[in-house]
Design a protein around this motif. Structure first.
Motif, PDB file in Angstrom:
ATOM      1  N   UNK A 198      13.506  30.131   3.509  1.00 31.34           N
ATOM      2  CA  UNK A 198      14.122  29.074   4.315  1.00 31.34           C
ATOM      3  C   UNK A 198      13.036  28.297   5.036  1.00 31.34           C
ATOM      4  N   UNK A 199      13.178  26.970   5.036  1.00 30.68           N
ATOM      5  CA  UNK A 199      12.170  26.111   5.660  1.00 30.68           C
ATOM      6  C   UNK A 199      12.844  25.107   6.588  1.00 30.68           C
ATOM      7  N   UNK A 200      12.197  24.857   7.721  1.00 31.56           N
ATOM      8  CA  UNK A 200      12.610  23.803   8.644  1.00 31.56           C
ATOM      9  C   UNK A 200      11.472  22.805   8.731  1.00 31.56           C
ATOM     10  N   UNK A 201      11.758  21.539   8.461  1.00 33.76           N
ATOM     11  CA  UNK A 201      10.743  20.482   8.479  1.00 33.76           C
ATOM     12  C   UNK A 201      11.112  19.471   9.549  1.00 33.76           C
TER      13      UNK A 201
ATOM     14  N   UNK B 237      19.074  30.635  14.636  1.00 30.88           N
ATOM     15  CA  UNK B 237      18.651  30.626  13.239  1.00 30.88           C
ATOM     16  C   UNK B 237      17.131  30.539  13.173  1.00 30.88           C
ATOM     17  N   UNK B 238      16.527  31.395  12.357  1.00 32.83           N
ATOM     18  CA  UNK B 238      15.083  31.382  12.190  1.00 32.83           C
ATOM     19  C   UNK B 238      14.729  31.090  10.736  1.00 32.83           C
ATOM     20  N   UNK B 239      13.512  30.584  10.550  1.00 28.56           N
ATOM     21  CA  UNK B 239      13.073  30.159   9.229  1.00 28.56           C
ATOM     22  C   UNK B 239      11.724  30.795   8.918  1.00 28.56           C
ATOM     23  N   UNK B 240      11.532  31.166   7.643  1.00 28.52           N
ATOM     24  CA  UNK B 240      10.258  31.751   7.234  1.00 28.52           C
ATOM     25  C   UNK B 240       9.101  30.793   7.479  1.00 28.52           C
ATOM     26  N   UNK B 241       9.368  29.515   7.215  1.00 23.75           N
ATOM     27  CA  UNK B 241       8.324  28.499   7.333  1.00 23.75           C
ATOM     28  C   UNK B 241       8.866  27.331   8.147  1.00 23.75           C
ATOM     29  N   UNK B 242       8.179  26.992   9.228  1.00 18.20           N
ATOM     30  CA  UNK B 242       8.529  25.836  10.047  1.00 18.20           C
ATOM     31  C   UNK B 242       7.355  24.866   9.990  1.00 18.20           C
ATOM     32  N   UNK B 243       7.677  23.612   9.727  1.00 25.78           N
ATOM     33  CA  UNK B 243       6.648  22.615   9.464  1.00 25.78           C
ATOM     34  C   UNK B 243       6.851  21.389  10.340  1.00 25.78           C
TER      35      UNK B 243
END
Length: 493
Positions: free
Chosen positions: A200-203, A271-277
Motif C-alpha cells: 500500500x502506498x500513499x502519495x 490507516x497506515x501504508x508501507x510506503x509514504x511518498x
C-alpha cells in the motif's frame, strides 16, 4: 500538535550554517569490506557493479505511460510548440523556487529596507513645521521606494495554480524527471531491503501520478492499493486519464491494483501504508507550521518507509533537512512527560542520524544527487539529460548494526587524478570525509572500486575508528555553477 511547536527550535538550529572551517588532512587508512575484495579477485564481482553501486542508467518512461501521454495530447487542441515552451518556463520557475518567508522574517526584511531608506533621507518628516501635504507627498515617495526595493530583495512566493492546461504543461515538463528520480530512489530500497513489499502506498502531492508509475516500475504488480492526494482536481483527472491509457472514457486502468485519488490528505492515522511518498510537494506549502503538520501526518501514516524528495537546490535541500530533523526529533506527549520516538532512522542517503554536516562546512548548504533520463518531447528527439534532486528516506525501526549500513556515501562524483582517486563522502560517524585511494597504498581492487563508483553510490569500505578520521574541509567548496547561482539567489531573496 504541541510537539510541532516544541520542535521549531530544533529544526531552525539544524538548518543554520555554522562557521566551522577547520582544515584537516584527507583519510588514507581504509580497506574494502569483508568479502568484497575476495569476490572481485575471484571474478565473481565486477568492480563497476560492487554492492554499493546504485546506478539505474538512463531512465525512460514505460511504454504504456509514454503511449498514454501521446494519446492524451493527441485528443486535445493544445499546440505542441506552446506546450514545450510553457514547459521550459515552468521548469525554470520550479527550479528557482524558494521557501516562503515566515511572518517574522518578512517583517524583519521590511523593517530593514525601511531603515535603509529613512537613513538616506535628508528631510525630517516628523518636523512640526512641515505642511501636511508635503509630509504626505514625502511619505508616498518613501513607500514607493520601499515597494521597489521589496520587489528586488524579497522573494515573492506564490502557490502554483494547476488548471487543465497547466496540468498538461507540468506533465510534459516534469513527468519524466520526477519519474526518473523516484525510480532511482525506490530502486535503492529494493536493492538494500529485498524483503520489503510495498502493498500500500500513499502519495502526497501526487501530481500526474509519477510516484505511482515509479513504484510499479520498481515493484511490478505488487502494490495493491495506491492513494494519490493532490489539491488540484485537474491534476487528479489527468493522472486518472493516464492510467486509462490516455482515454478518460476507457473503463479499465492499465495498472493492476486499486488506485484512488483524493484532493485532501486524511488527518486520521488509523490507516497506515508501507510506503509514504512526498515528491516536490513540501516546497509548495505556505509556511513552516503547515509543512511540519503535513510531515507529522505523513510519518504517522507510515509503517515502513517515508520518502521525501525535493528539487536539488539549496531551498529544496533545506526543506528535506527540515523534514529529516523533525521526524528524528519527533516527541509525543504522554500526560506531563515527553517521550522521544526512537523508532526511526535515516535509511538513505545519510549513513547516520546526526545533524547534517553540510551545514557546518559548506559555503552553500546543499546535498543533492543526479539521475539521467530521456526527456519526453513532441517536436523532435532529444539526447538524454539529467536532473538533480535532494531526498531523504526515513525507515521505521532502529538502525541495523552491520557493516553495510555503515558504508560511506559519495556526495560528489569521484575526482580522478593521476594514480589516485579522491572520494568525498558522508560517513556513519556523521562526518564529511575525503578518502584518497591509490594503487600503491590500497591495491588495484579498492582503487578501481573508487574509480568506477559514481555520485550517490555507497563505497563498500571499512573505515577506522572515528577519532582517526579527519573531517572534510569544505570552506572552499568547488561544487557546480548551479550551486553558485543558488547562492546568488539566496542573497537576492
Amino acid at each position: 500538535m504541541n510537539s510541532l511547536r516544541n520542535l521549531h527550535s530544533v529544526c531552525r538550529f539544524s538548518l543554520r550554517t555554522l562557521s566551522t572551517k577547520e582544515q584537516t588532512k584527507p583519510a588514507f587508512n581504509f580497506k574494502l569490506a569483508g568479502g568484497v575484495s575476495e569476490a572481485i579477485a575471484s571474478g565473481k564481482l565486477k568492480r563497476r557493479h560492487h554492492p554499493g553501486s546504485l546506478g539505474v542508467g538512463t531512465v525512460t518512461l514505460p511504454d504504456k505511460l509514454n503511449q498514454a501521454v501521446l494519446t492524451y495530447l493527441s485528443s486535445t487542441e493544445y499546440s505542441p510548440k506552446h506546450l514545450e515552451n510553457d514547459g521550459k518556463i515552468l521548469s525554470t520557475r520550479l527550479w528557482s523556487r524558494h521557501k516562503p518567508l515566515e511572518d517574522d522574517q518578512l517583517r524583519q526584511k521590511i523593517a530593514a529596507i525601511e531603515a535603509k531608506i529613512v537613513e538616506k533621507e535628508t528631510i525630517d518628516l516628523d518636523a512640526p513645521e512641515m505642511r501636511e501635504e508635503v509630509r504626505k507627498r514625502l511619505l508616498d515617495s518613501r513607500m514607493s521606494k520601499m515597494h521597489e526595493r521589496m520587489k528586488r530583495e524579497i522573494y515573492n512566493w506564490k502557490p502554483f495554480q494547476y488548471d487543465k492546461y497547466m496540468s498538461a504543461v507540468y506533465m510534459l515538463a516534469r513527468l519524466v524527471p520526477d519519474y526518473a528520480a523516484l525510480v532511482k530512489i525506490l530502486s535503492e530500497i529494493r536493492s538494500r531491503d529485498p524483503a520489503f513489499v510495498p502493498l500500500a502506498m500513499l502519495d502526497f502531492g501526487s501530481g500526474v501520478g509519477s510516484g505511482m508509475w515509479a513504484l510499479d516500475g520498481v515493484w511490478a504488480d505488487l502494490c495493491k492499493e495506491a492513494v494519490c492526494v493532490d489539491a488540484s482536481p485537474d491534476m487528479n483527472n489527468l493522472a486518472d486519464t493516464l492510467l486509462r491509457g490516455g482515454d478518460p472514457e476507457n473503463p479499465r486502468q492499465v495498472r493492476g491494483g486499486g488506485t484512488f485519488f483524493r484532493q485532501f490528505l486524511p488527518m486520521s492515522d488509523a490507516l497506515r501504508y508501507n510506503l509514504v511518498l512526498s515528491s516536490r510537494s513540501l516546497l509548495e506549502l505556505p509556511d513552516m507550521d503547515t509543512r511540519l503538520k503535513i510531515i507529522d501526518i505523513l510519518w504517522r501514516k507510515t509503517s515502513g518507509y517515508l520518502v521525501i524528495v525535493e528539487a536539488g537546490t539549496s531551498a529544496g535541500f533545506r526543506i528535506v533537512q527540515e523534514a529529516r530533523d523533525y521526524v528524528l526529533n519527533l516527541t509525543q506527549t504522554t500526560g506531563e512527560e515527553e517521550v522521544t520516538c526512537g523508532d526511526s532512522h535515516i535509511f538513505s542517503p545519510c549513513p547516520h542520524d546526526k545533524i547534517c554536516q553540510r551545514f557546518n562546512f559548506s559555503r552553500i548548504p546543499l546535498c543533492n544527487f543526479s539521475v539521467n533520463y530521456k526527456p519526453l518531447t513532441l517536436t523532435k528527439n532529444q539526447n538524454p539529460t539529467s536532473d538533480k534532486f535532494s531526498y531523504v528516506i526515513i525507515k521505521r525501526g532502529a538502525r541495523q548494526q552491520n557493516h553495510q549500513e555503515e558504508w560511506p556515501r559519495l556526495i560528489q562524483q569521484p575526482l580522478l587524478r593521476k594514480r589516485h582517486a579522491i572520494c568525498r563522502t558522508c560517513t556513519s560517524y556523521g562526518r564529511l570525509t575525503e578518502l584518497i585511494s591509490t594503487k600503491r597504498r590500497h591495491g588495484s581492487e579498492i582503487y578501481r572500486v573508487c574509480k568506477y563508483s559514481n555520485w550517490g553510490d555507497r563505497l563498500p569500505i571499512v573505515l577506522p575508528e572515528p577519532t582517526e578520521i579527519p573531517e572534510l574541509d569544505q570552506s572552499e567548496d568547488d561544487s557546480s555553477e548551479n550551486d553558485e547561482s543558488e547562492q546568488k539567489k539566496e542573497i537576492l531573496h
